[in-house]
Design an enzyme around this catalytic site. Structure first.
Site, PDB file in Angstrom:
ATOM      1  N   ASP A   1       6.212  31.210 -53.607  1.00  0.00           N
ATOM      2  CA  ASP A   1       4.793  31.159 -53.216  1.00  0.00           C
ATOM      3  C   ASP A   1       4.021  32.329 -53.838  1.00  0.00           C
ATOM      4  O   ASP A   1       2.861  32.173 -54.235  1.00  0.00           O
ATOM      5  CB  ASP A   1       4.663  31.220 -51.694  1.00  0.00           C
ATOM      6  CG  ASP A   1       5.385  30.059 -51.027  1.00  0.00           C
ATOM      7  OD1 ASP A   1       5.407  28.966 -51.614  1.00  0.00           O
ATOM      8  OD2 ASP A   1       5.929  30.253 -49.924  1.00  0.00           O
TER       9      ASP A   1
ATOM     10  N   GLY B   1      10.578  38.905 -45.073  1.00  0.00           N
ATOM     11  CA  GLY B   1       9.453  38.102 -44.581  1.00  0.00           C
ATOM     12  C   GLY B   1       8.685  37.437 -45.704  1.00  0.00           C
ATOM     13  O   GLY B   1       8.819  37.821 -46.873  1.00  0.00           O
TER      14      GLY B   1
ATOM     15  N   ALA C   1      16.029  34.180 -60.299  1.00  0.00           N
ATOM     16  CA  ALA C   1      16.306  35.396 -61.080  1.00  0.00           C
ATOM     17  C   ALA C   1      16.342  35.092 -62.583  1.00  0.00           C
ATOM     18  O   ALA C   1      16.295  36.012 -63.410  1.00  0.00           O
ATOM     19  CB  ALA C   1      17.632  35.989 -60.630  1.00  0.00           C
TER      20      ALA C   1
ATOM     21  N   ALA D   1      -0.114  29.106 -46.606  1.00  0.00           N
ATOM     22  CA  ALA D   1      -0.630  30.437 -46.230  1.00  0.00           C
ATOM     23  C   ALA D   1      -0.081  31.506 -47.171  1.00  0.00           C
ATOM     24  O   ALA D   1      -0.814  32.398 -47.604  1.00  0.00           O
ATOM     25  CB  ALA D   1      -0.256  30.740 -44.784  1.00  0.00           C
TER      26      ALA D   1
ATOM     27  N   SER E   1       5.826  40.348 -47.381  1.00  0.00           N
ATOM     28  CA  SER E   1       6.485  40.869 -48.596  1.00  0.00           C
ATOM     29  C   SER E   1       5.639  40.691 -49.860  1.00  0.00           C
ATOM     30  O   SER E   1       6.037  41.118 -50.942  1.00  0.00           O
ATOM     31  CB  SER E   1       7.819  40.147 -48.792  1.00  0.00           C
ATOM     32  OG  SER E   1       7.596  38.801 -49.186  1.00  0.00           O
TER      33      SER E   1
ATOM     34  N   THR F   1      12.603  34.630 -49.346  1.00  0.00           N
ATOM     35  CA  THR F   1      11.589  33.754 -48.737  1.00  0.00           C
ATOM     36  C   THR F   1      10.187  34.107 -49.254  1.00  0.00           C
ATOM     37  O   THR F   1       9.776  35.262 -49.176  1.00  0.00           O
ATOM     38  CB  THR F   1      11.590  33.895 -47.197  1.00  0.00           C
ATOM     39  OG1 THR F   1      12.916  33.809 -46.727  1.00  0.00           O
ATOM     40  CG2 THR F   1      10.734  32.816 -46.553  1.00  0.00           C
TER      41      THR F   1
ATOM     42  N   LYS G   1      11.423  42.921 -50.163  1.00  0.00           N
ATOM     43  CA  LYS G   1      11.014  43.194 -48.772  1.00  0.00           C
ATOM     44  C   LYS G   1      11.255  41.952 -47.917  1.00  0.00           C
ATOM     45  O   LYS G   1      11.171  40.829 -48.435  1.00  0.00           O
ATOM     46  CB  LYS G   1       9.524  43.528 -48.713  1.00  0.00           C
ATOM     47  CG  LYS G   1       9.203  44.873 -49.309  1.00  0.00           C
ATOM     48  CD  LYS G   1       7.782  45.246 -48.975  1.00  0.00           C
ATOM     49  CE  LYS G   1       7.436  46.572 -49.616  1.00  0.00           C
ATOM     50  NZ  LYS G   1       6.021  46.717 -49.851  1.00  0.00           N
TER      51      LYS G   1
HETATM   52  O1  RIB Z   1       8.253  29.139 -49.108  1.00  0.00           O
HETATM   53  C1  RIB Z   1       8.551  29.825 -47.922  1.00  0.00           C
HETATM   54  C2  RIB Z   1       7.911  29.143 -46.768  1.00  0.00           C
HETATM   55  O2  RIB Z   1       8.478  27.854 -46.606  1.00  0.00           O
HETATM   56  C3  RIB Z   1       8.100  29.820 -45.430  1.00  0.00           C
HETATM   57  O3  RIB Z   1       7.117  30.768 -45.142  1.00  0.00           O
HETATM   58  C4  RIB Z   1       8.150  28.659 -44.449  1.00  0.00           C
HETATM   59  O4  RIB Z   1       7.122  28.631 -43.526  1.00  0.00           O
HETATM   60  C5  RIB Z   1       8.174  27.403 -45.311  1.00  0.00           C
HETATM   61  O5  RIB Z   1       6.949  26.797 -45.386  1.00  0.00           O
END
Ligand code: RIB
Length: 298
Positions: free
Chosen positions: A244, A279, A215, A40, A283, A240, A277
């Protein structure tokens, strides 16, 4: 267009003074619940980068809010199936330095079927990409269908597992790996970043490979050349979803016809902004935010 075959998780994010140690009980100062999942997150990043994205996955019946959020952010969720049983979720600790540790529960993410994939890819064209991570089942089926339909394949083998090595990895057109994943893919447990770059270049001479170093930026391997893309320096609040964000922006750039190194450079800026940020999905910056940030750093 990107067909992202990926996870949808509910992220329970606990702010902690430090990541919990074995045997320790630790009080957190805050809990937030946000939409996440590597799949997602990558769909949202690609959509915010301006690329059409169709997300293919599964979610528990009671979590329709997650689909509403994805739709609201421009991700097509028609191929997502609502299934019995709980959605995937992640228990995430984030410490005061913005570092995290994550425990996953796969849930609905492990209910993908060949027929769902086939239906989702019915209208795919040869200029389209399939994007894949390692949080769902049926990866072998995704590889097979991408090949049968002559679609380009981007693979982020996260989280890394032994089963990844059973896949026909020579089929991958674009790999995005961090150091842990790269070590697993090239079977060199202690390799330095430079050793990993050499091994990746040798093992996948026809692919675009991005080795992400946090980094430390990204080493981009393409057509026999290795280019270093620096990450701009920022104050990290929560890392986090930074990887992605990089994946989504990189692939959106490739779909838009950018040179891989140009797409990777932009994706580094997007990922850096995301760590400022809290989340995962909340973020991920918009294309406009990224352009402004790049201009401010030029
Ligand atoms: O890469 C971060 C993600 O890893 C989080 O959102 C969590 O759900 C895991 O899948």
């Amino acid at each position: 267009m990107i067909y992202n075959i990926g996870s949808i998780n509910v992220d329970y994010v606990y702010r902690v003074p430090h990541l919990v140690k074995p045997g320790e009980t630790l009080a957190s100062h805050e809990l937030s619940t946000v939409l996440g999942g590597k799949g997602a997150n990558q769909s949202v990043a690609a959509a915010r980068a301006g690329c059409p994205v169709s997300h293919v996955g599964c979610i528990g019946q009671s979590d329709q809010w997650a689909l509403e959020q994805l739709n609201g952010w421009g991700v097509d969720t028609k191929p997502v199936r609502s299934v019995d049983g709980p959605s995937g979720h992640a228990i995430i600790q984030v410490d005061d330095a913005g570092e995290n540790s994550i425990v996953l529960f796969g849930g609905a993410n492990h209910q993908l079927s060949a027929d769902q994939l086939n239906e989702a890819l019915t209208d795919a064209e040869q200029s389209d990409w399939v994007l894949l991570q390692n949080e769902c089942n049926a990866l072998d089926e995704v590889f097979a269908q991408a090949k049968a339909k002559s679609l380009s394949l981007a693979f982020n083998p996260a989280p890394m597992s032994e089963s990844v090595l059973q896949l026909p990895l020579e089929q991958v057109n674009c790999f995005i790996v961090n150091e842990v994943e790269a070590r697993g893919v090239v079977a060199n447990e202690h390799g330095s970043a430079q050793e990993l770059v050499s091994a990746l270049a040798q093992q996948f001479p026809k692919s675009i490979v991005a080795l992400t170093l946090g980094a430390g930026g990204v080493e981009l391997i393409h057509a026999g050349h290795v280019t270093h893309c620096s990450a701009p320096s920022v104050d990290a609040v929560d890392t986090t979803g930074a990887g992605d964000t990089f994946v989504g922006y990189l692939l959106a750039g490739l779909v838009a016809g950018l040179e891989p190194v140009v797409a990777a450079h932009k994706a580094c800026f997007a990922a850096a902004l995301s760590v400022t940020k809290p989340g995962a999905t909340p973020s991920i910056p918009t294309a406009k935010d990224v352009e402004q940030f790049m201009t401010s750093q030029a």
